[in-house]
Scaffold this motif. Structure first.
Motif, PDB file in Angstrom:
ATOM      1  N   PRO A  79       0.757  -1.266  -0.247  1.00 55.91           N
ATOM      2  CA  PRO A  79      -0.005   0.019   0.243  1.00 55.91           C
ATOM      3  C   PRO A  79       0.982   1.282  -0.037  1.00 55.91           C
ATOM      4  O   PRO A  79       0.241   2.501  -0.356  1.00 55.91           O
ATOM      5  N   ASN A  80       2.187   1.118   0.629  1.00 53.84           N
ATOM      6  CA  ASN A  80       3.113   2.284   0.404  1.00 53.84           C
ATOM      7  C   ASN A  80       3.244   2.841  -0.832  1.00 53.84           C
ATOM      8  O   ASN A  80       4.070   2.004  -1.637  1.00 53.84           O
ATOM      9  N   ALA A  81       3.145   3.909  -1.281  1.00 59.16           N
ATOM     10  CA  ALA A  81       3.437   4.293  -2.798  1.00 59.16           C
ATOM     11  C   ALA A  81       4.772   4.317  -3.036  1.00 59.16           C
ATOM     12  O   ALA A  81       5.181   3.822  -4.111  1.00 59.16           O
ATOM     13  N   ALA A  82       5.752   4.676  -2.162  1.00 57.86           N
ATOM     14  CA  ALA A  82       7.058   4.691  -2.657  1.00 57.86           C
ATOM     15  C   ALA A  82       7.579   3.074  -2.839  1.00 57.86           C
ATOM     16  O   ALA A  82       8.412   2.928  -3.690  1.00 57.86           O
ATOM     17  N   GLN A  83       7.067   2.548  -1.858  1.00 58.30           N
ATOM     18  CA  GLN A  83       7.605   1.029  -1.697  1.00 58.30           C
ATOM     19  C   GLN A  83       7.164   0.361  -3.065  1.00 58.30           C
ATOM     20  O   GLN A  83       7.688  -0.375  -3.641  1.00 58.30           O
ATOM     21  N   TYR A  84       5.889   0.788  -3.190  1.00 55.58           N
ATOM     22  CA  TYR A  84       5.074   0.008  -4.401  1.00 55.58           C
ATOM     23  C   TYR A  84       5.835   0.234  -5.756  1.00 55.58           C
ATOM     24  O   TYR A  84       6.083  -0.508  -6.775  1.00 55.58           O
ATOM     25  N   GLN A  85       6.285   1.850  -5.865  1.00 58.20           N
ATOM     26  CA  GLN A  85       6.795   2.119  -7.236  1.00 58.20           C
ATOM     27  C   GLN A  85       8.356   1.612  -7.256  1.00 58.20           C
ATOM     28  O   GLN A  85       8.569   1.057  -8.310  1.00 58.20           O
ATOM     29  N   ALA A  86       8.935   1.499  -6.196  1.00 55.56           N
ATOM     30  CA  ALA A  86      10.427   0.846  -6.289  1.00 55.56           C
ATOM     31  C   ALA A  86      10.060  -0.707  -6.425  1.00 55.56           C
ATOM     32  O   ALA A  86      10.880  -1.100  -7.448  1.00 55.56           O
ATOM     33  N   PHE A  87       9.503  -1.522  -6.093  1.00 49.17           N
ATOM     34  CA  PHE A  87       8.855  -2.709  -6.272  1.00 49.17           C
ATOM     35  C   PHE A  87       8.743  -2.857  -7.953  1.00 49.17           C
ATOM     36  O   PHE A  87       9.208  -3.689  -8.586  1.00 49.17           O
TER      37      PHE A  87
END
Length: 138
Positions: free
Chosen positions: A55-63
């Motif tokens: 759900p965290n936008a930054a973590q999702y984008q990196a993934f």
């Protein structure tokens, strides 16, 4: 309708046996189909699953950045030279079995394994992406 006709329709052992045989035959035919016959999730379906799991936008984008580079969000992507497999290009791909026996075709299983890997090795998907940018691999 006569009672004898209703009895024949309602409880015939022969008909039930025929239905059971037909169902078993259909089940056998389905289980005999090759695993690759199942439709793999599309890139957008895999991304939607990952978005729910991260759900965290930054973590999702990196993934997502890592997966785009590694497999293009293709659940069955295989590196011809190394044998790395799946969304996150696990090497060997069978490592992902620790996240589920359906690791070859299930995006959720591959994402779970990839997240666990990134968190345990790098601390987070963002840290894994930073490493990937510096090295071209993770």
């Amino acid at each position: 309708m006569s009672v004898s006709v209703i009895r024949r329709i309602a409880s015939p052992k022969k008909a039930l046996t025929g239905i059971a045989v037909a169902a078993a035959t259909a089940g056998m035919a389905l289980s005999a189909a090759p695993a690759h016959a199942a439709t793999a999730p599309s890139a957008s379906q895999a991304q939607a699953i990952a978005h729910k799991m991260i759900p965290n936008a930054a973590q999702y984008q990196a993934f997502s950045n890592i997966v785009k580079h590694e497999s293009g969000w293709n659940v069955s992507a295989t590196n011809a030279s190394s044998g790395a497999y799946g969304l996150v290009q696990a090497l060997p791909g069978s490592k992902m079995a620790s996240a589920g026996s359906d690791w070859k075709s299930n995006a959720r299983t591959q994402i779970k394994w990839g997240l666990d890997y990134m968190n345990s090795r790098y601390g987070s998907p963002v840290a894994a992406w930073n490493f990937w940018q510096a090295n071209g691999w993770y």
